[in-house]
Each structure stands twice: as C-alpha cells, then as structure tokens.
Design a protein around this motif. Structure first.
Motif, mmCIF file in Angstrom:
data_model
loop_
_atom_site.group_PDB
_atom_site.id
_atom_site.type_symbol
_atom_site.label_atom_id
_atom_site.label_comp_id
_atom_site.label_asym_id
_atom_site.label_seq_id
_atom_site.Cartn_x
_atom_site.Cartn_y
_atom_site.Cartn_z
ATOM 1 N N VAL A 136 51.314 19.315 -68.932
ATOM 2 C CA VAL A 136 51.452 20.130 -67.703
ATOM 3 C C VAL A 136 52.925 20.512 -67.522
ATOM 4 N N HIS A 137 53.811 19.550 -67.739
ATOM 5 C CA HIS A 137 55.238 19.837 -67.604
ATOM 6 C C HIS A 137 55.673 20.890 -68.619
ATOM 7 N N LYS A 138 55.205 20.733 -69.840
ATOM 8 C CA LYS A 138 55.599 21.664 -70.905
ATOM 9 C C LYS A 138 55.169 23.097 -70.545
ATOM 10 N N GLN A 197 54.561 24.246 -67.498
ATOM 11 C CA GLN A 197 55.345 24.733 -66.348
ATOM 12 C C GLN A 197 56.735 25.164 -66.802
ATOM 13 N N ARG A 198 57.342 24.366 -67.656
ATOM 14 C CA ARG A 198 58.706 24.659 -68.110
ATOM 15 C C ARG A 198 58.732 26.010 -68.821
ATOM 16 N N ARG A 199 57.681 26.254 -69.656
ATOM 17 C CA ARG A 199 57.630 27.521 -70.410
ATOM 18 C C ARG A 199 57.514 28.707 -69.441
ATOM 19 N N ALA A 236 65.828 20.854 -55.421
ATOM 20 C CA ALA A 236 66.710 20.594 -56.571
ATOM 21 C C ALA A 236 67.919 21.507 -56.591
ATOM 22 N N GLY A 237 67.809 22.666 -55.950
ATOM 23 C CA GLY A 237 68.836 23.667 -56.164
ATOM 24 C C GLY A 237 69.843 23.833 -55.046
ATOM 25 N N HIS A 238 69.615 23.149 -53.912
ATOM 26 C CA HIS A 238 70.479 23.481 -52.789
ATOM 27 C C HIS A 238 71.502 22.379 -52.517
ATOM 28 N N GLU A 239 71.048 21.132 -52.359
ATOM 29 C CA GLU A 239 71.998 20.045 -52.091
ATOM 30 C C GLU A 239 72.865 19.754 -53.323
ATOM 31 N N THR A 240 72.306 19.934 -54.519
ATOM 32 C CA THR A 240 73.082 19.665 -55.738
ATOM 33 C C THR A 240 74.293 20.592 -55.815
ATOM 34 N N THR A 241 74.052 21.886 -55.628
ATOM 35 C CA THR A 241 75.164 22.836 -55.748
ATOM 36 C C THR A 241 76.138 22.675 -54.574
ATOM 37 N N SER A 268 73.137 9.313 -61.922
ATOM 38 C CA SER A 268 72.407 8.619 -63.001
ATOM 39 C C SER A 268 70.937 9.010 -62.945
ATOM 40 N N THR A 269 70.220 8.631 -63.978
ATOM 41 C CA THR A 269 68.765 8.836 -63.947
ATOM 42 C C THR A 269 68.095 7.603 -64.529
ATOM 43 N N MET A 270 66.780 7.527 -64.346
ATOM 44 C CA MET A 270 66.045 6.367 -64.867
ATOM 45 C C MET A 270 64.820 6.826 -65.641
ATOM 46 N N ARG A 271 64.425 6.019 -66.602
ATOM 47 C CA ARG A 271 63.229 6.290 -67.386
ATOM 48 C C ARG A 271 62.468 4.996 -67.592
ATOM 49 N N VAL A 272 61.185 5.111 -67.954
ATOM 50 C CA VAL A 272 60.377 3.925 -68.241
ATOM 51 C C VAL A 272 59.690 4.124 -69.596
ATOM 52 N N MET A 316 77.195 15.059 -69.153
ATOM 53 C CA MET A 316 75.855 14.587 -68.811
ATOM 54 C C MET A 316 75.387 15.115 -67.459
ATOM 55 N N THR A 317 76.245 15.893 -66.812
ATOM 56 C CA THR A 317 76.002 16.338 -65.435
ATOM 57 C C THR A 317 74.631 16.975 -65.218
ATOM 58 N N PHE A 318 74.133 17.715 -66.204
ATOM 59 C CA PHE A 318 72.825 18.362 -66.035
ATOM 60 C C PHE A 318 71.747 17.674 -66.871
ATOM 61 N N HIS A 359 61.557 18.509 -72.509
ATOM 62 C CA HIS A 359 62.848 18.969 -72.018
ATOM 63 C C HIS A 359 62.892 18.814 -70.498
ATOM 64 N N ARG A 360 63.609 17.765 -70.039
ATOM 65 C CA ARG A 360 63.644 17.529 -68.592
ATOM 66 C C ARG A 360 65.052 17.743 -68.050
ATOM 67 N N ALA A 361 65.920 18.392 -68.834
ATOM 68 C CA ALA A 361 67.267 18.645 -68.322
ATOM 69 C C ALA A 361 67.180 19.706 -67.231
ATOM 70 N N CYS A 362 68.287 19.888 -66.530
ATOM 71 C CA CYS A 362 68.291 20.811 -65.392
ATOM 72 C C CYS A 362 67.944 22.228 -65.829
ATOM 73 N N ILE A 363 66.911 22.792 -65.227
ATOM 74 C CA ILE A 363 66.528 24.167 -65.578
ATOM 75 C C ILE A 363 67.429 25.166 -64.841
ATOM 76 N N PHE A 380 72.200 28.911 -62.963
ATOM 77 C CA PHE A 380 72.178 29.372 -61.579
ATOM 78 C C PHE A 380 73.348 28.734 -60.819
ATOM 79 N N SER A 381 73.504 27.414 -60.933
ATOM 80 C CA SER A 381 74.590 26.778 -60.164
ATOM 81 C C SER A 381 75.957 27.136 -60.695
ATOM 82 N N LEU A 382 76.079 27.277 -62.012
ATOM 83 C CA LEU A 382 77.410 27.589 -62.541
ATOM 84 C C LEU A 382 77.893 28.944 -62.047
HETATM 85 C C1 HEM Z 1 75.430 21.542 -59.745
HETATM 86 C C2 HEM Z 1 74.142 21.672 -59.525
HETATM 87 C C3 HEM Z 1 73.057 20.892 -60.219
HETATM 88 C C4 HEM Z 1 73.104 19.672 -60.834
HETATM 89 C C5 HEM Z 1 74.306 18.756 -61.002
HETATM 90 C C6 HEM Z 1 71.782 19.385 -61.329
HETATM 91 C C7 HEM Z 1 71.445 18.242 -62.055
HETATM 92 C C8 HEM Z 1 70.204 18.015 -62.594
HETATM 93 C C9 HEM Z 1 69.877 16.891 -63.442
HETATM 94 C C10 HEM Z 1 70.843 15.794 -63.854
HETATM 95 C C11 HEM Z 1 68.583 16.996 -63.770
HETATM 96 C C12 HEM Z 1 67.800 16.047 -64.678
HETATM 97 C C13 HEM Z 1 67.341 14.853 -63.894
HETATM 98 C C14 HEM Z 1 66.732 13.800 -64.775
HETATM 99 O O1 HEM Z 1 66.702 13.910 -65.984
HETATM 100 O O2 HEM Z 1 66.281 12.796 -64.226
HETATM 101 C C15 HEM Z 1 68.056 18.184 -63.119
HETATM 102 C C16 HEM Z 1 66.753 18.617 -63.210
HETATM 103 C C17 HEM Z 1 66.282 19.731 -62.540
HETATM 104 N N1 HEM Z 1 67.021 20.658 -61.847
HETATM 105 FE FE1 HEM Z 1 68.996 20.593 -61.525
HETATM 106 N N2 HEM Z 1 70.960 20.419 -60.985
HETATM 107 C C18 HEM Z 1 71.691 21.368 -60.331
HETATM 108 C C19 HEM Z 1 71.251 22.583 -59.850
HETATM 109 C C20 HEM Z 1 69.952 23.032 -59.913
HETATM 110 C C21 HEM Z 1 69.477 24.290 -59.412
HETATM 111 C C22 HEM Z 1 70.352 25.362 -58.760
HETATM 112 C C23 HEM Z 1 68.122 24.311 -59.602
HETATM 113 C C24 HEM Z 1 67.111 25.379 -59.249
HETATM 114 C C25 HEM Z 1 67.319 26.459 -58.560
HETATM 115 C C26 HEM Z 1 67.758 23.069 -60.252
HETATM 116 C C27 HEM Z 1 66.482 22.718 -60.615
HETATM 117 C C28 HEM Z 1 66.154 21.602 -61.342
HETATM 118 C C29 HEM Z 1 64.792 21.275 -61.723
HETATM 119 C C30 HEM Z 1 63.537 22.061 -61.348
HETATM 120 C C31 HEM Z 1 64.871 20.105 -62.492
HETATM 121 C C32 HEM Z 1 63.724 19.353 -63.158
HETATM 122 C C33 HEM Z 1 63.623 19.842 -64.582
HETATM 123 C C34 HEM Z 1 62.494 19.219 -65.366
HETATM 124 O O3 HEM Z 1 62.125 18.073 -65.115
HETATM 125 O O4 HEM Z 1 61.988 19.922 -66.245
HETATM 126 N N3 HEM Z 1 68.890 22.328 -60.429
HETATM 127 N N4 HEM Z 1 69.076 18.786 -62.426
#
Ligand code: HEM
Length: 659
Positions: free
Chosen positions: A129-131, A133-135, A402-407, A474-478, A580-582, A591-595, A599-601
């Motif tokens: 399901v994740h794969k 959605q990601r695509r 995910a996209g608002h408080e992070t940025t 940081s992040t966690m996995r099992v 490792m930030t993303f 692929h679970r890195a930040c999608i 956008f944030s950069l």
């Molecule tokens: C400076 C800003 C950001 C940082 C530092 C950041 C960081 C991260 C990190 C570290 C992960 C992976 C978490 C993990 O492996 O446990 C992640 C996943 C994700 N991020 Fe970001 N993020 C940022 C901005 C954004 C923005 C702007 C969006 C969307 C508009 C976004 C959407 C997502 C989503 C949907 C995931 C889950 C991806 C997946 O599991 O396939 N992030 N982010």
C-alpha cells in the motif's frame, strides 16, 4: 449468581492480561540478542533511559554514549527493554533501505495516525500500500512541480516581511510620532536614487535638507527594533504555504495574526494567537495535532499494553468535532479539484496541465497544487492500483502534519543560527543583495527563482542549518523478522569480543539518531558542533543545486570535495546532501525518506531571501534557548519553559547602501 462473580472474573482477566503482558515483555528482553551489546546501565527500572532520551537535544546523551561505546550499542526502554542505537552508516543504510522489513513501531504509527486523523496516509501506510501511494504521490513532489509552486512561497514570504516591517514602523512611530516611516523594500526593486542636477542653489539647499531629514528617518527606522516570536510567525507562514500550495486552501493564518497584532492593546511582536480567530480548518488541525502530541504516562502504557488503546484512543468531543471538520473540508477540496480536473481538455488521459493547456502554462498556478497533481496521477494509474477516497483524504492531513511544523522549525533554527553568527548573516545578506530584483514583488520572474535556488552561499547556509538543527532528530524502526545486520566496522560486545554484525530478533526496536549523525566529529570534523556554512563551500561551488530531478531513492549526493564529500566517502546514508535530516530509503525495498524535501528546500530559500535582504535578526545574548522534542524539535526559552515553545528574535530594518 452473586454479583461479585462476574466482577471477580473481570478483575482476574484484567490482572491476568497485565501480568502476562508484563511477563512477555521481560521474557522478550531476556531473549533478545541485543543483550550481548554494550550500553549504559538504565537509570530507572520502569523508564529505562526514556527520560534522558526525551531530553537528548539538550543533554547531548547520544554523543556521550557514542564516545563511550562506539556507533553500535544498546540503551534501555520501558522496563529495561533493549533498544539498538546505531549511527553506523552501513547498519543505518540496511535498516532504512529495507523499510518494509523494518517498519516504524506500532506506537509511532499510532501517534502519527492520531496526528493525521487516520491511518491510510503515506506517513503510516506500509508494504504494498505504501509503495503504491508513494508512486502516485511522487509527481506532486517532483522538482518541476515544486518549482511551479515558487510564487506561493514568494507571496507568503513577502507577506511576513511586510507584517514584520509594519511592527517596526509602529515602533518607530511610537518613538518619534513625526517620523511617518516608510520602508523601502529591496525585493520591490529598491528605492530609486533621485539625483538633482542643474538646480539652482536654493533648490539644492532644500533638497539637501530633505535628504538629511530622510537620512535621519532611515537612521531612526534602522535603529528601531522589535522582538518577535519567530517560531509562531513562521509556523503561520508555513501553514499558509502548505494550504495554498498543498491544496489551494487559504488558511490566512498570517493575516489573522497581523490583524490581531495591530490592535492597540497587543504586545509588540506577538503573533496575537487567538484560537477563536483562526480559520476553521486551522483550528481543527491544531486540536488534533495538539492532542496527538501530548505525552504522558498513558502514552507509554498504551505502547506496551495494546488492550488499553480501546480506552486510551477514545476521543474527546473537541477532537471528534475537529476530525469531522477536517473530513468535511478535505472532501470538499477533493471534490473541487476533481471537478476542475474533469474540465481539463486532457483529463481523459489523466494528463498534466502542461499537456492540457500549453498556452496557459505559466499564467496560473491552478492545477499544480500537490492535491491536484496527486489526483491526476491517481486517475492515470491502473484502476485497481488507485488510491481510495479515504486514502486521498489522509494524504491531505499528512501534508499538513508533515510539511508545516517541520519547515517552520527548520526556518526558525536557521534564523537563530544566523542571529548567533552576525558575520555569517551579513555575508549572506551581501550575497542575497547581489541578485537584482527588478520586477514587482507579486510576480517575480522564474529566472529570479532559478538564481536564488543556485546561489552558492545561500545553499551553504541552508545545508549547514539543516545539518546542525535537524527538525526531526531521530527515527525508530522495529524488526519484523530475525536478521543479521551488517556493520561498517567491528565493535566490542559486552563480553569484550569483537563482532562484525548485529543479530536482531523479531520485535527488537532500533533508534537511528539523525541529529547525532549530522554532528559526528569523525565525519564533519572537530568543529562539527559549530555553525560554519563555509564547510560546504567546496562541495557547493559550481555544483548543480539540489533541485535537479533524481530517481526515487537515489537522493542528491552531489559534491565532490569538502565536508559533503567526506561524509559521502564514509557512506553517510542520507537522502539529501549526505545529511540524515530527511532520512533515507530505497526505491526497491521501501522508500520512507521525506517525500517533501524539495518543497521545503525551495520554500526555505525563498523565505530567507526575502526576509534577510531587508531585516537583520539578533538575539539577546542572555536568553538561553533549549530544544524540546515533540515529534519535531522546537525551541524553548530555558528560563520561561512555562510559556511553551518560542523563539524570541530581535528584528531591525537594515537599509541597503542605496537607501
Ligand atoms: C525541513 C523540512 C522537513 C524535514 C526536516 C522533514 C523530515 C522528514 C523525515 C526525517 C522523514 C522520514 C521519517 C522516518 O523515516 O521516520 C520524513 C518523511 C516524510 N515527510 Fe518530511 N520533512 C520536511 C518537510 C516535509 C514537507 C514540506 C512535506 C510535505 C509537504 C513532507 C512530507 C513527508 C512525508 C509524507 C513523509 C513520509 C514519507 C514516507 O513514509 O514515505 N515533509 N520527513
């Protein structure tokens, strides 16, 4: 039958459940191969190191443990449970690169699901399901689509700068009611210098007098300063951005706070947060987000005694209403976008707006928001591979969460780092001002955005700020199965033996300390803890910016020399810029890195460009800032921890030499 019999049975069942779960936990600890690893002794039987870990950004615990035990060791969780802590790049790459074999633990997925009001979004889905959605979501976050959203970032950055300049104007006028301050903003094209030639002497004297008065006003304006809570304002700005660019929804959160702060009784610089004045969706989202972030003993109990979740998950009235509001507005937004897509000439083929209307490509942002692109991508997928309505709805709240408080956190920490390093800030400003902005601030040309994106020193500053202040620390996995995990270099175990792998058992939990990896002295040098953008100079110089398209999972590992390259040589397995930030992932096995990293950069660079050209940021040196982790790392004034998260920065108008 006496009344107490069913009560007794119930009581026995409950006690039995707790005793067996507890015994299972202890047995699991006893059987975990992680017991063989070295690590610090737990400071509490029940809580292990959880308290220290919660404060890891201030007590530097991970770095201290690493100095003692190396990059592979164990720390302790609830009732002394063994948790692997690894910053070994090969181990990290193995774990993050097998995302579906090493998913997020239940308790993390649960918190995220609560935060995004459902468990069908990208943050929480898993496996096939994740794969899928990601695509389907990937085109929405492509470099070209993100670039097309730049005008939204620009408009919000200008709005915030204007609000802050208004605060300064009010302050200047309060000090000198005659001043009638106006601020020339360099992003509007800058003030024109009026040369008076051929005027007779009296005219010249009058001109001079006016010029001197103007100079005095400018001096006054630039002397005036106000303290703003940068975190609050930036959180509003990034909420507005994700609303507009994410799904064409206007939160108008900046405008609401600006109205409030312009009222006579408002404290200068305060965003004037009044929940009742916020827009309906902003209120609903805040209610859900705040509830999901609350951390108490129940949070820990829910992790280990899943049966309690039946009680623990019960929502209060406010939360239920908030969820209903989010669902209603989300569905409306989806309907609106679906109707717009249906009206596009190429909708039958699920085509992009570029294909549909080449003549209107640059004219409008309509149809380029993340939701529209995702819906179009969904339509063009195999019908049995499409996202359901609920899955789409969950993506909307996932983008918000995910996209608002992070940025906002990333921008706040960048301004903080610059406030603490005035020379770097001044140098950055000089570079920013070297880019002429000749058109109107409301619709600057694409070429300007390209120049901003590629400005080397800005790139260095952004990388360095994201290295030193990773918003997700940081992040966690099992482990879902027993495994033998590789390491890059042997480590010593509890028995003093050298080991060249880590054995894990199904159910073992592991922590990947992104922030500690970003500061590892063996990778980044002895000055790893310092904010020094120059460390990136060689890697950035002449390198393509990170906006280049990269295949999912490949990341952007550009840079052939300098710190970035050193990190890459040591295989720092980060998605972007060897950091490792993303996070990181792998297109094949998950692929679970930040999608949303592109956008944030882009958003960060545009905001820094607009804000720093005209404003100078400083911080009272006596203010001690600490970090508080609540999913995202936010600042806190140590002496005012009761006030919650805040970042008080002093701003001052700083006229360019031509003003
Ligand atoms: C400076 C800003 C950001 C940082 C530092 C950041 C960081 C991260 C990190 C570290 C992960 C992976 C978490 C993990 O492996 O446990 C992640 C996943 C994700 N991020 Fe970001 N993020 C940022 C901005 C954004 C923005 C702007 C969006 C969307 C508009 C976004 C959407 C997502 C989503 C949907 C995931 C889950 C991806 C997946 O599991 O396939 N992030 N982010």
């Amino acid at each position: 039958m006496p009344i107490f019999t069913p009560l007794l049975v119930g009581f026995t069942l409950v006690v039995g459940y707790f005793v067996t779960t507890f015994a299972r936990l202890l047995l699991r600890n006893f059987r975990s191969p992680l017991r063989a690893l070295r690590g610090p002794p737990p400071s509490s039987f029940f809580m292990g190191h959880l308290r220290e870990m919660h404060n890891q950004e201030n007590n530097d615990i991970v770095a201290r443990w690493e100095a003692q035990y190396g990059k592979t060791f164990v720390y302790r969780g609830f009732v002394g449970g063994y948790r692997l802590m690894t910053s070994d790049p090969v181990t990290v790459a193995h774990i993050l690169g097998h995302a579906y074999e090493y998913p997020k633990p239940d308790f993390i997925t649960d918190t995220l699901a609560n935060m995004v009001a459902g468990n069908e979004g990208l943050l929480t889905s898993d496996g096939k399901v994740h794969k899928k959605q990601r695509r389907i979501l990937t085109p929405a976050f492509s470099a070209s689509n993100v670039k097309s959203l730049t005008p939204v970032f620009w408009a919000k950055a200008v709005e915030l700068r204007d609000i802050w300049q208004n605060l300064l104007r009010r302050d200047a006028e309060a000090q000198d009611p005659q001043s009638n301050s106006t601020f020339s903003t360099s992003v509007d094209g800058g003030p024109s210098s009026a040369e008076s030639t051929g005027l007779h002497a009296r005219q010249r004297t009058e001109e001079k007098a006016h010029a001197e008065a103007d100079d005095a006003k400018t001096r006054n304006r630039s002397l005036s300063s106000v303290t703003v809570d940068a975190l609050d304002w930036l959180a509003r700005a990034t909420l507005d951005v994700i609303g507009d660019a994410g799904f064409g929804y206007h939160f108008n959160s900046l405008a609401a706070a600006a109205r409030r702060s312009s009222e006579p009784e408002a404290a200068p610089g305060a965003a004037g947060y009044q929940k009742s004045e916020e827009n309906e969706l902003a209120r609903a989202f805040a209610a859900i987000f705040d509830a999901a972030q609350q951390f108490h003993i129940m949070t820990i109990l829910l992790i280990w005694f899943p049966a309690l979740r039946i009680i623990g998950r019960r929502k209060g009235k406010t939360e239920k209403e908030a969820r209903a509001t989010m669902r209603r507005i989300g569905l409306e937004l989806i309907e609106e976008r679906m109707a717009a897509i249906a009206a596009e000439p190429s909708s039958a083929s699920g085509g992009s707006p570029e294909k549909a209307a080449p003549d209107k490509q640059s004219a409008s942002l309509a149809g380029r928001d993340l939701l529209s692109v995702l819906l179009r991508s969904n339509l063009s997928s195999n019908p049995d591979q499409r996202l359901s309505r609920n899955e789409i709805l969950c993506q909307v709240s996932s983008f918000l969460a995910a996209g608002h408080e992070t940025t906002a956190s990333a921008l706040t920490w960048t301004l903080y780092a610059l406030a603490r390093a005035p020379a770097v800030q001044a140098q950055l400003r000089t570079h920013l001002r070297s880019i002429p902005v000749s058109s109107s601030s409301s619709s600057p040309p694409t070429v300007l955005f390209e120049r901003i994106a590629r400005l080397p020193y800005l790139e260095c500053v952004v990388r360095e700020a994201l290295r030193l202040h990773a918003p997700v620390c940081s992040t966690m996995r099992v482990a879902t199965a027993d495994d033998v995990v590789p390491v890059s270099e042997p480590y010593v175990d509890r028995a003093g033996q050298l080991r060249d792998c880590v054995r894990v058992r199904r159910g073992d939990i592991m922590t990947i300390p992104f922030q500690a990896m970003n500061r590892a002295p063996d990778v980044w040098g002895a000055d790893a803890r310092e904010f020094r953008p120059e460390r990136w100079a060689a890697a950035v110089d002449g390198a393509e910016s990170d906006e280049g398209e990269s295949a999912e999972g490949d990341g952007d590992r550009e840079g052939t020399t300098g710190a970035g390259a050193r990190a890459w040589k040591r295989k720092m397995p980060g998605l972007w810029s060897n950091l490792m930030t993303f996070g990181n992932g792998n297109a094949i096995s998950g692929h679970r890195a930040c999608i949303g990293y592109r956008f944030s950069l882009v958003e960060m660079k545009i905001f820094l460009f607009v804000l720093l050209r005209d404003l100078e940021f400083s911080i009272n040196p006596s203010v001690e800032i600490e970090k508080r982790i609540n999913i995202v790392t936010r600042p806190l004034v140590k002496s005012e921890s009761d006030k919650g998260n805040q970042m008080p920065l002093r701003i001052r108008y700083i006229p360019s030499e031509s003003s």
